[in-house]
Scaffold this active site. Structure first.
Site, PDB file in Angstrom:
ATOM      1  N   HIS A  89       0.859  -1.175   0.000  1.00 39.40           N
ATOM      2  CA  HIS A  89       0.000   0.000   0.000  1.00 39.40           C
ATOM      3  C   HIS A  89       0.901   1.232   0.000  1.00 39.40           C
ATOM      4  O   HIS A  89       2.044   1.184   0.483  1.00 39.40           O
ATOM      5  CB  HIS A  89      -0.908   0.018   1.235  1.00 39.40           C
ATOM      6  CG  HIS A  89      -1.961  -1.053   1.220  1.00 39.40           C
ATOM      7  ND1 HIS A  89      -2.927  -1.135   0.242  1.00 39.40           N
ATOM      8  CD2 HIS A  89      -2.195  -2.088   2.069  1.00 39.40           C
ATOM      9  CE1 HIS A  89      -3.713  -2.167   0.481  1.00 39.40           C
ATOM     10  NE2 HIS A  89      -3.293  -2.775   1.583  1.00 39.40           N
ATOM     11  N   CYS A 132      -0.424   2.247  -4.627  1.00 43.24           N
ATOM     12  CA  CYS A 132      -1.163   3.489  -4.855  1.00 43.24           C
ATOM     13  C   CYS A 132      -0.222   4.677  -4.685  1.00 43.24           C
ATOM     14  O   CYS A 132       0.741   4.637  -3.915  1.00 43.24           O
ATOM     15  CB  CYS A 132      -2.327   3.608  -3.871  1.00 43.24           C
ATOM     16  SG  CYS A 132      -3.649   2.408  -4.154  1.00 43.24           S
TER      17      CYS A 132
END
Length: 242
Positions: A89, A132
Site C-alpha cells: 500500500h 497506490c
C-alpha cells in the site's frame, strides 16, 4: 536538405549476472501471491537470480535494499543489471510496511545509484512499483478527433549519479492502483505477459504495457475506471532482456 540519419543503437551488455529483489507486503493485499508467482515465472524465464521477501516492515524495506546493494558489490563476477520490485500500500512517494509505518521511496532508490553501488555504476537499475500513489480515481475521457552550452561530449571521465535508472510505477502521481483479490494486479500481470512473450528494448515493451492498460477498463463498485502506469527513465542505452 540531407535526409535524417537513423540513430546508432548502443545497448547495455547483458552477458553478465542479472539480479532481482522483490519486496512485497501481502498483509491486507489479496491477490499479492498471484503477482509474486507471475514475477517469479518472469525472472526465471529471463535468466535472473531472484530473491523474494514477504511482508517487510518499513525499516526492513530499507535494510533489504542495503543488503542487496552490499551483496552486489561483494560479487566477483560481472553484473549486468538489477531489478527491484516493490509492492505495498502507498501514497505519493511513500510505501507502507507490514508494520503500518511508512518508508520514503526516494530513500530506497538511493541504494543502487551510481554513487552508492559500484558494481552497478553505468549499468541499468530497474524499479517496478506496484502501489497506490494517492486516492484519486480516473473515470476516463471520451476520445475525439533557452540556450545550453555544452562543455564537452568527448570521452567523459565521470557519470551522473542518477543515470541508468528506470522507474516504473503502476499508476500516475495522485492516483490509486488496482488489484484483483484472486488474479493479482493488472499492472504486474500485464508487465509479466509482455516481458515474457515480446522482444524489444525495455522502453518499447513498457509502451506496450501502457497501451494494453489504457485500453482496458477496470470496474470498481459497478463504475468503470481507467489506469495507466508512469515510466521515468534516465537510461543511456537500449536495454534488451531477451
Amino acid at each position: 536538405m540531407s535526409s535524417p540519419q537513423p540513430l546508432e543503437e548502443e545497448t547495455y551488455d547483458m552477458s553478465g549476472a542479472r539480479l532481482a529483489l522483490t519486496l512485497c507486503v501481502t498483509k491486507a493485499r489479496e491477490g499479492s501471491e498471484a503477482d509474486l508467482d507471475a514475477l517469479e515465472r518472469m525472472f526465471q524465464h529471463l535468466g535472473f537470480e531472484s530473491t523474494m521477501k514477504r511482508d517487510p516492515t518499513a525499516q526492513q524495506f530499507q535494510e533489504e535494499l542495503e543488503k542487496f546493494q552490499q551483496a552486489i558489490d561483494a560479487r566477483e563476477d560481472f553484473v549486468s543489471c538489477a531489478f527491484v520490485v516493490l509492492m505495498a500500500h502507498g501514497l505519493e512517494g511513500r510505501l507502507k510496511g507490514e508494520d503500518e509505518r511508512m518508508v520514503e521511496l526516494e530513500d530506497l532508490f538511493q541504494a543502487l545509484n551510481n554513487k552508492n553501488c559500484r558494481a552497478l555504476r553505468a549499468k541499468p537499475k530497474v524499479y517496478i512499483v506496484q502501489a497506490c500513489r494517492g486516492e484519486q480515481r480516473d473515470p476516463g475521457e471520451p476520445v475525439t478527433g533557452g540556450h545550453l552550452v555544452m562543455i564537452t561530449e568527448e570521452s567523459p571521465e565521470t557519470i551522473p549519479t542518477h543515470t541508468d535508472t528506470l522507474h516504473v510505477f503502476s499508476t500516475i502521481e495522485g492516483y490509486i492502483a488496482y488489484r484483483h483479490d484472486q488474479e493479482g494486479s493488472y499492472f504486474i500481470q500485464t508487465l509479466v505477459d509482455v516481458f515474457i512473450n515480446k522482444r524489444g528494448p525495455i522502453l518499447e515493451l513498457l509502451t506496450e504495457v501502457t497501451r494494453r492498460m489504457a485500453e482496458a477498463e477496470m470496474v470498481q463498485e459497478g463504475e468503470p475506471k481507467k489506469v495507466n502506469p508512469e515510466i521515468q527513465s534516465t537510461l543511456r542505452k537500449r536495454l534488451y532482456l531477451q
